[in-house]
Design an enzyme around this catalytic site. Structure first.
Site, mmCIF file in Angstrom:
data_model
loop_
_atom_site.group_PDB
_atom_site.id
_atom_site.type_symbol
_atom_site.label_atom_id
_atom_site.label_comp_id
_atom_site.label_asym_id
_atom_site.label_seq_id
_atom_site.Cartn_x
_atom_site.Cartn_y
_atom_site.Cartn_z
ATOM 1 N N LYS A 18 0.798 -1.228 0.000
ATOM 2 C CA LYS A 18 0.000 0.000 0.000
ATOM 3 C C LYS A 18 0.840 1.292 0.000
ATOM 4 C CE LYS A 18 -3.449 -0.958 -0.639
ATOM 5 N NZ LYS A 18 -3.785 -1.567 -1.977
ATOM 6 N N TRP B 146 5.022 -10.266 -8.715
ATOM 7 C CA TRP B 146 5.696 -10.347 -7.407
ATOM 8 C C TRP B 146 6.440 -11.686 -7.379
ATOM 9 C CZ3 TRP B 146 1.782 -7.225 -8.404
ATOM 10 C CH2 TRP B 146 1.604 -6.069 -7.648
ATOM 11 N N HIS C 288 7.352 -7.438 -2.112
ATOM 12 C CA HIS C 288 7.109 -6.809 -0.803
ATOM 13 C C HIS C 288 8.035 -7.418 0.247
ATOM 14 C CE1 HIS C 288 3.589 -4.668 -2.144
ATOM 15 N NE2 HIS C 288 2.824 -5.701 -2.268
ATOM 16 N N SER D 120 -4.968 3.086 3.790
ATOM 17 C CA SER D 120 -5.123 2.414 2.500
ATOM 18 C C SER D 120 -5.337 0.911 2.718
ATOM 19 C CB SER D 120 -3.883 2.685 1.645
ATOM 20 O OG SER D 120 -4.016 2.111 0.376
ATOM 21 N N MET E 253 -4.415 5.980 -14.569
ATOM 22 C CA MET E 253 -4.390 4.588 -14.108
ATOM 23 C C MET E 253 -5.770 4.123 -13.668
ATOM 24 S SD MET E 253 -0.737 4.239 -12.144
ATOM 25 C CE MET E 253 -1.121 2.581 -11.567
#
Ligand code: A3P
Length: 288
Positions: free
Chosen positions: A44, A77, A99, A129, A223
């Site tokens: 986030k 990812w 991440h 978020s 986006m």
């Protein structure tokens, strides 16, 4: 913050999205190429924004690929279940997302010349978020109690563990020439300036018109309107966009609409304590 999880080296991962095998593979066996570019973030913090920016830079502002390939396939990812098959088919230079915290990142990276772009965001806005994201991403039980959510975040009970440890871990690389860091807030304030700095770091020479195109196609509005960038291509069993938008607000400071004064003061105290040994000051520390 509730999701079916397992812990690996002190960090919380989500069953379904990860397994012990995918994380162990990412850490110990994943092969990093010298020309790879890694988009690393705590969740986030602007991961998808950076995917858009980096892919547009790679294609010198040409939006063709952004208009036909869903964003999660453009820079998968590398620690996630099912991503390896897409990674195996990628053209060089590969732009990959992660991440993972520093201490679990691919060991082969540290012997390579590959580059990392690390994007950080005001942790209070990350909390907000993420709080909303639990309502649309099916692996989470939708969060209801914001106070408990803040507490879980502070205690590292979030997906990918503690924000504080993530940032402090990665900041060990701040002086490494393969590492570049930027904040979400800097990008919001001056997207063009951020794009120019990223191009310089990557050794990518784009002319003014090409930079303008990168900026044009990576704004929040572009986006949000692009079905390939707003996650509307993902099955609703995984992300239910009828319950909220992935491209939600895209602003800095929404935490002020969520934190009470007491929660803000409490978070501030914890923040000071946890970050005191990192001799750095961040954009949001002046404004929050
Ligand atoms: P909000 O929920 O605060 O709106 P990540 O990609 O790491 O999951 O981060 C998602 C957050 O980045 C969301 O924040 C999303 O709206 C925001 N975001 C995505 N693209 C953006 C853009 N082009 N400009 C500003 N914010 C963007």
């Amino acid at each position: 913050m509730s999701f079916d999880h397992f812990d690996y080296k002190g960090v919380r991962f989500a069953k379904g999205a990860h397994t012990e095998e995918t994380i162990s593979h990412a850490e110990n066996e994943f092969e990093v190429f010298d020309d790879d570019i890694y988009n690393v973030t705590y969740p986030k913090s602007g991961t998808n924004w950076m995917i858009e920016i980096l892919n547009l830079i790679k294609h010198k502002g040409d939006v063709t690929k952004s208009n036909v390939i869903p964003i999660h396939f453009r820079s998968p990812w590398y620690e996630a279940v099912g991503c390896q098959e897409y990674i195996d088919k990628m053209d060089s230079p590969r732009i990959l997302s992660s991440h993972l915290p520093h201490h679990i990142f691919a060991k082969s990276y540290f012997k390579s010349k590959a580059k990392i772009i690390y994007t950080m965001r005001n942790p209070r806005d990350v909390i907000v978020s993420m709080f909303h994201f639990t309502k649309i991403l099916s692996l989470y039980t939708p969060a209801e109690n914001f106070q408990n959510f803040i507490e879980d975040f502070i205690q590292g009970k979030a997906l990918f563990g503690s924000w504080f440890d993530h940032v402090k871990g990665w900041m060990q690389m701040k002086d490494d020439e393969r590492f570049f860091f930027i904040t979400y807030e800097e990008l919001l304030q001056d997207l063009r300036g951020g794009v120019i700095r990223i191009c310089k770091f990557l050794g990518q020479e784009l002319d003014d018109a090409q930079i303008d195109l990168v900026v044009k196609h990576s704004t929040f509005k572009s986006m949000k309107e692009n079905p390939m960038s707003n996650w509307s291509q993902i099955p609703s069993e995984i992300m239910d966009l009828s319950k909220g938008a992935f491209m939600r607000k895209g602003i800095s400071g929404d935490w002020k609409n969520h934190f009470t004064v007491a929660q803000s003061e409490y978070f501030d105290k914890i923040y000071q304590e946890k970050m005191k040994d990192l001799n750095m000051s961040f954009f949001w520390e002046q404004s929050s």
